[in-house]
Design an enzyme around this catalytic site. Structure first.
Site, PDB file in Angstrom:
ATOM      1  N   HIS A  54       0.842  -1.209   0.000  1.00 44.69           N
ATOM      2  CA  HIS A  54       0.000   0.000   0.000  1.00 44.69           C
ATOM      3  C   HIS A  54       0.869   1.248   0.000  1.00 44.69           C
ATOM      4  O   HIS A  54       1.616   1.499   0.947  1.00 44.69           O
ATOM      5  CB  HIS A  54      -0.906   0.008   1.234  1.00 44.69           C
ATOM      6  N   HIS A  56       0.901   5.569  -1.572  1.00 42.54           N
ATOM      7  CA  HIS A  56       0.481   6.696  -2.405  1.00 42.54           C
ATOM      8  C   HIS A  56       1.793   7.420  -2.712  1.00 42.54           C
ATOM      9  O   HIS A  56       2.272   8.218  -1.897  1.00 42.54           O
ATOM     10  CB  HIS A  56      -0.484   7.614  -1.655  1.00 42.54           C
ATOM     11  N   GLN A  59       2.745  11.136  -2.121  1.00 40.36           N
ATOM     12  CA  GLN A  59       2.839  11.676  -0.757  1.00 40.36           C
ATOM     13  C   GLN A  59       4.284  11.704  -0.249  1.00 40.36           C
ATOM     14  O   GLN A  59       4.585  12.403   0.725  1.00 40.36           O
ATOM     15  CB  GLN A  59       1.925  10.887   0.190  1.00 40.36           C
ATOM     16  N   TYR A 119      -5.042   7.449  -6.695  1.00 41.61           N
ATOM     17  CA  TYR A 119      -6.305   8.195  -6.819  1.00 41.61           C
ATOM     18  C   TYR A 119      -6.139   9.600  -7.394  1.00 41.61           C
ATOM     19  O   TYR A 119      -7.117  10.329  -7.563  1.00 41.61           O
ATOM     20  CB  TYR A 119      -7.053   8.264  -5.480  1.00 41.61           C
ATOM     21  N   HIS A 203     -12.007   3.512  -3.018  1.00 43.39           N
ATOM     22  CA  HIS A 203     -11.163   4.199  -2.041  1.00 43.39           C
ATOM     23  C   HIS A 203     -11.499   3.846  -0.605  1.00 43.39           C
ATOM     24  O   HIS A 203     -10.616   3.571   0.215  1.00 43.39           O
ATOM     25  CB  HIS A 203     -11.284   5.722  -2.236  1.00 43.39           C
ATOM     26  N   GLU A 231      -9.934   2.985   9.543  1.00 41.70           N
ATOM     27  CA  GLU A 231      -8.651   3.564   9.944  1.00 41.70           C
ATOM     28  C   GLU A 231      -8.841   4.505  11.126  1.00 41.70           C
ATOM     29  O   GLU A 231      -7.973   4.622  11.977  1.00 41.70           O
ATOM     30  CB  GLU A 231      -8.037   4.320   8.751  1.00 41.70           C
ATOM     31  N   HIS A 265      -5.465  -0.920   6.616  1.00 42.69           N
ATOM     32  CA  HIS A 265      -5.494  -0.420   8.001  1.00 42.69           C
ATOM     33  C   HIS A 265      -6.328  -1.343   8.887  1.00 42.69           C
ATOM     34  O   HIS A 265      -5.790  -1.970   9.781  1.00 42.69           O
ATOM     35  CB  HIS A 265      -5.986   1.028   8.109  1.00 42.69           C
ATOM     36  N   ASP A 316       2.451   3.338   2.593  1.00 38.79           N
ATOM     37  CA  ASP A 316       1.344   4.295   2.594  1.00 38.79           C
ATOM     38  C   ASP A 316       1.771   5.729   2.266  1.00 38.79           C
ATOM     39  O   ASP A 316       1.970   6.069   1.114  1.00 38.79           O
ATOM     40  CB  ASP A 316       0.623   4.188   3.946  1.00 38.79           C
TER      41      ASP A 316
END
Ligand code: ZN
Length: 443
Positions: A54, A56, A59, A119, A203, A231, A265, A316
């Site tokens: 997982h 993103h 980020q 996303y 999502h 989460e 999560h 993440d």
């Protein structure tokens, strides 16, 4: 090319003096108790590469920039506002540069497959790009530039909250209608290299209705299915107010959970939910460093392990990118919660239990072949360096790497390609320079 390792963690267990050949992305011949030959790459400790289930990737660009408190209590929800502001401005070039940096850092950490929960789909103004799959194409390009295997998880995001409620202005780059999303999945299939997979990621229960989730599963069967769930306490409360059930309870009542599902999560669970997930064979995708950074709470790890649950790890938010660090944080959160030591093991080495569980669970979640060093298996390999010449035996290696000092990642091969050498990705200079130009503008 061939590798000779003094010690290697094979699919069937530890072995000494392992020699293996690399053939077209796979391990060819493999023998233990073998002497090195001239031209072999000499490794000290050889491990299978880990799946990062997982991430993103974009980020990574604001790592460390959300650590100052404003007025009042800071939380996941205030962090999310900063993330939205950052996400809204990124151009495709900028996102690709940051993602490529994250990918090489993953390889340097010992990850050989990335599960990218993607996303950030549209242009900054919220309109689709001329090619609606542009941003996914940039993720594929970053993965391909770095050499990491990709399980791309295009995210279906249609609503702002339970109800459903309309998406907010800050979510304008994320949202699709159903048909446009279906076309995106098909476009992603066309971009995949042989080692890549394309899954599905509604999502969250906030952003996708159960009817939409159901339709996606029927239209695209048999793919890795990932969803953010439970989460935050507020998310559990909102779900209860919406339907009278908790998020995992609601999902499980409306959809068969199974081995292709990955619940990201799943922090806030009742005992029934723990047993339900474990018995379904679904993977829980734990992101221990991000969950600690965001103040999510503590996953009921000991109960989940006792119930025979499957889990893997993800980086993440990419606030840090480390295999050993994620596994250590997972165990340390449990220790703090339980006021006990060596929690995430059925007995014996905690490092080996964590590593083995995350290796299997991560590959399962990402639709990858069964992991492990064996003849015919994908050549996804990590060599640790033992500069102190400790020459540790067996599971003590993993305990030392995860919880101690001295051992570090020296080499990584993904799909048989020797990408990280002496701790450094072979394209680091170029990729880092491009990312640095972006990071300096955004910091
Ligand atoms: Zn996430």
């Amino acid at each position: 090319m061939a590798i000779h390792a003094k010690t290697a963690l094979l699919a069937e267990g530890w072995a000494r003096d392992v020699r293996l050949t690399l053939e077209g992305g796979r391990i060819g011949a493999l023998s233990a108790g073998a002497a090195p030959r001239a031209g072999d790459h000499r490794a000290e400790i050889l491990l299978p590469g880990m799946s990062n289930l997982h991430s993103h990737a974009f980020q990574r660009g604001f790592s460390g920039l959300t650590e100052s408190r404003g007025p009042g209590r800071d939380s996941f929800w205030t962090w999310r506002e900063v993330m939205y502001r950052f996400a809204l401005g990124l151009t495709p070039d900028q996102m690709q540069a940051i993602a490529a940096l994250a990918c090489i850092e993953m390889l340097e950490a010992g990850f050989t497959r990335l599960g990218e929960f993607h996303y950030l789909h549209h242009a900054p103004d919220g309109r689709p790009h001329a090619d609606p799959a542009e941003m996914s194409a940039r993720i594929f390009a970053a993965a391909s530039d770095s050499g990491i295997a990709l399980t791309h998880l295009p995210v279906f995001y249609a609503h702002g909250g339970f109800g459903p409620t309309p998406p907010g202005e800050g979510q304008r780059r994320f949202t699709h209608d159903y048909d446009a999303f279906a076309r995106l999945v098909e476009a992603c299939d066309r971009m995949a290299r042989p080692q890549d997979r394309v899954g599905l990621a509604p999502h969250s229960l906030r952003a996708a209705t159960m009817a939409e989730i159901d339709r996606l599963r029927r239209d695209f069967p048999g793919r890795p299915f990932h969803i953010h769930i439970a989460e935050q306490v507020k998310e559990v409360e909102d779900c209860l107010a919406f339907c009278g059930a908790r998020p995992v309870e609601y999902l499980a009542a409306n959809m068969p959970l199974g081995p292709s599902c990955c619940l990201i999560h799943a922090t806030h669970l009742t005992a029934d939910e723990v047993r339900g997930i474990a018995s379904s064979g679904a993977v829980v995708g734990l992101c221990p460093l991000t969950e600690a950074n965001l103040g999510d709470g503590i996953f009921p790890g000991a109960d989940f392990l006792a119930a025979g649950g499957v889990y893997g790890i993800g980086t993440d938010s990419n606030v840090e990118i480390t295999v050993a660090g994620e596994l250590k944080q997972l165990e340390y959160s449990q220790r703090l919660g339980q006021r006990a030591r060596n929690v995430m093991t059925p007995g014996g080495s905690t490092g080996a239990a964590l590593f083995g569980a995350a290796l299997r669970g991560g590959a399962q979640a990402l639709g990858a072949p069964a992991p492990g060093i064996a003849a015919g298996a994908p050549a996804d390999l990590v060599a640790l360096w033992d500069p102190m010449e400790l020459d540790l035996a067996d599971d003590r290696i993993l305990d030392r790497w995860i919880f101690g000092r001295d051992l570090k990642v020296r080499d990584t091969w993904a799909h048989g390609v020797h990408l990280v050498q002496e701790g450094r990705h072979r394209h680091r200079a170029r990729i880092e320079a491009a990312a640095a130009r972006v990071l300096r503008r955004l910091a």
